[in-house]
Design an enzyme around this catalytic site. Sequence first.
Site, PDB file in Angstrom:
ATOM      1  N   ASP A 268      98.621  33.860  22.964  1.00 50.88           N
ATOM      2  CA  ASP A 268      98.124  34.650  21.833  1.00 50.88           C
ATOM      3  C   ASP A 268      98.308  33.929  20.505  1.00 50.88           C
ATOM      4  OD1 ASP A 268      97.289  36.624  23.486  1.00 50.88           O
ATOM      5  OD2 ASP A 268      98.972  37.966  23.141  1.00 50.88           O
TER       6      ASP A 268
ATOM      7  N   TYR B 209      90.708  42.326   7.064  1.00 52.09           N
ATOM      8  CA  TYR B 209      90.104  41.186   7.758  1.00 52.09           C
ATOM      9  C   TYR B 209      89.572  40.176   6.749  1.00 52.09           C
ATOM     10  CZ  TYR B 209      86.514  38.568  10.317  1.00 52.09           C
ATOM     11  OH  TYR B 209      85.731  37.565  10.844  1.00 52.09           O
TER      12      TYR B 209
ATOM     13  N   ILE C 110      66.904  59.171  20.593  1.00 49.40           N
ATOM     14  CA  ILE C 110      67.005  60.448  19.884  1.00 49.40           C
ATOM     15  C   ILE C 110      66.602  60.280  18.417  1.00 49.40           C
ATOM     16  CG2 ILE C 110      68.805  61.332  21.425  1.00 49.40           C
ATOM     17  CD1 ILE C 110      70.869  60.571  19.298  1.00 49.40           C
TER      18      ILE C 110
ATOM     19  N   ALA D 176      88.024  31.426  16.848  1.00 49.17           N
ATOM     20  CA  ALA D 176      89.004  32.425  17.270  1.00 49.17           C
ATOM     21  C   ALA D 176      89.554  33.175  16.057  1.00 49.17           C
ATOM     22  CB  ALA D 176      90.150  31.757  18.033  1.00 49.17           C
ATOM     23  N   ALA D 177      89.602  34.491  16.168  1.00 48.80           N
ATOM     24  CA  ALA D 177      90.075  35.315  15.049  1.00 48.80           C
ATOM     25  C   ALA D 177      90.380  36.723  15.545  1.00 48.80           C
ATOM     26  CB  ALA D 177      89.032  35.372  13.934  1.00 48.80           C
TER      27      ALA D 177
END
Length: 319
Positions: free
Chosen positions: A50, A141, A191, A71-72
Site C-alpha cells: 500500500d 484530493y 427514465i 497511482a493515487a
Amino acid sequence: MKILVTGSTGFIGKSLCEALLTKPDLIVVGTGRSSTTLKASNFSFLKISDSPTSTEWRTILENVDVVIHLAARAHILSEVSQDPLVEFRKVNVQDTMVLAEQALEAGVKRFIQLSSIGVNGGYTLEHAFDESSEPSPHASYAISKWEAEQGLISLCAKSSMDIVIIRPPLVYGANAPGNFRRLVKLVSLGIPLPFASVKNKRSMIALENLIDFIQRCVDHPLAANEVFLVSDEDSVSTPQIIKALASGMGSRVPLFPFPNLLLEGGAKALGKFSVYQQLCGSLEIDAQKSRSLLSWTPPLKAQDALEKAGRGFKENKLP
C-alpha cells in the site's frame, strides 16, 4: 526505452499499458496493488504494498527511463476516514515523493505526474482555466495533488530529471469509476431526468484522448518541466452528455425542465452538493497550450467518445 507505469491495473493505467505495448521498442513495467491479466513479451508486472518503501522502489526503478505516475487515492464516494486530508496526503504526497526521490537517484530522465484540474478549482464562471490560472484546490484530493506538484517541481529544479504535470478534468469511458459511472448507469435505465433546462459547459477528456496525450509527453522535448491542462476539443452540457450516452446505447432518455434552485436545494439537503455541481455547474478548460506547444490534437471528438462509452457500457453489461 523502459517505462514504469504506477497504478497500471487502474482505469487509466490498464489502457495506457495496452497502448504502450503496441510499440515494440518500449519495455513497460507496471505496478499496482492488485493483479493484472495483461501479458506481453515486453511487459512485466510487480505487485506492491500500500505504501512502497524506498527499498521497494529501488529495485523496480533499475534502468527505467520514464516514470508515469498514475497511482493515487481517488474516487472515494463514501469517505469513512475522520480526517480525509491526512489519508490523501499520505498516498498522494508522501508516497509520490518517495517514488520521485528514488527515481531521481536511479537516473530516471522524466517523471510524468497525473494531477487534477481540481488543483485550479471546482468550477468556472466567466473564464476557462488555463495554465496561468491561480491554483485554488477545492477539496482534500485536489489539495493533496497541488502539494504533490509543488514537491515534485522543487525536487526536479536544477536536477537531471524532467517533470511533466498533467491536469485532466473528468476522464470518461465505458468503465470509468466514480460519478461518471453513476451517470451512465442512470442513463441506461431510460427514465426521465430533470436536466432539460441545464445550460452548463463541462470540459472533460475521453480516456483515449488522455492516453494519447500521455504518450506524447513521454519523449517530446518541449514537454519537459511544463504543466498542461488537457481536455477534449469541445465542452459539452449535461443534456448533451446524457443524449450522447443514450445514443451509444441505442436508446433515448426523456429530459424535462426542473427549477435549478430546487435541484440545488435538494442536493444540499441530501449532502450531495458536489454531485449537483458536476451535473449542473460549469468547468471549462482552455487547453490551447497542449495543442500548440506539443502539436497535439485529441484523436476523438467528444460526441463520438461519449457514444462509444455508452455503447461499451451496454455491450459489456458493466455493473
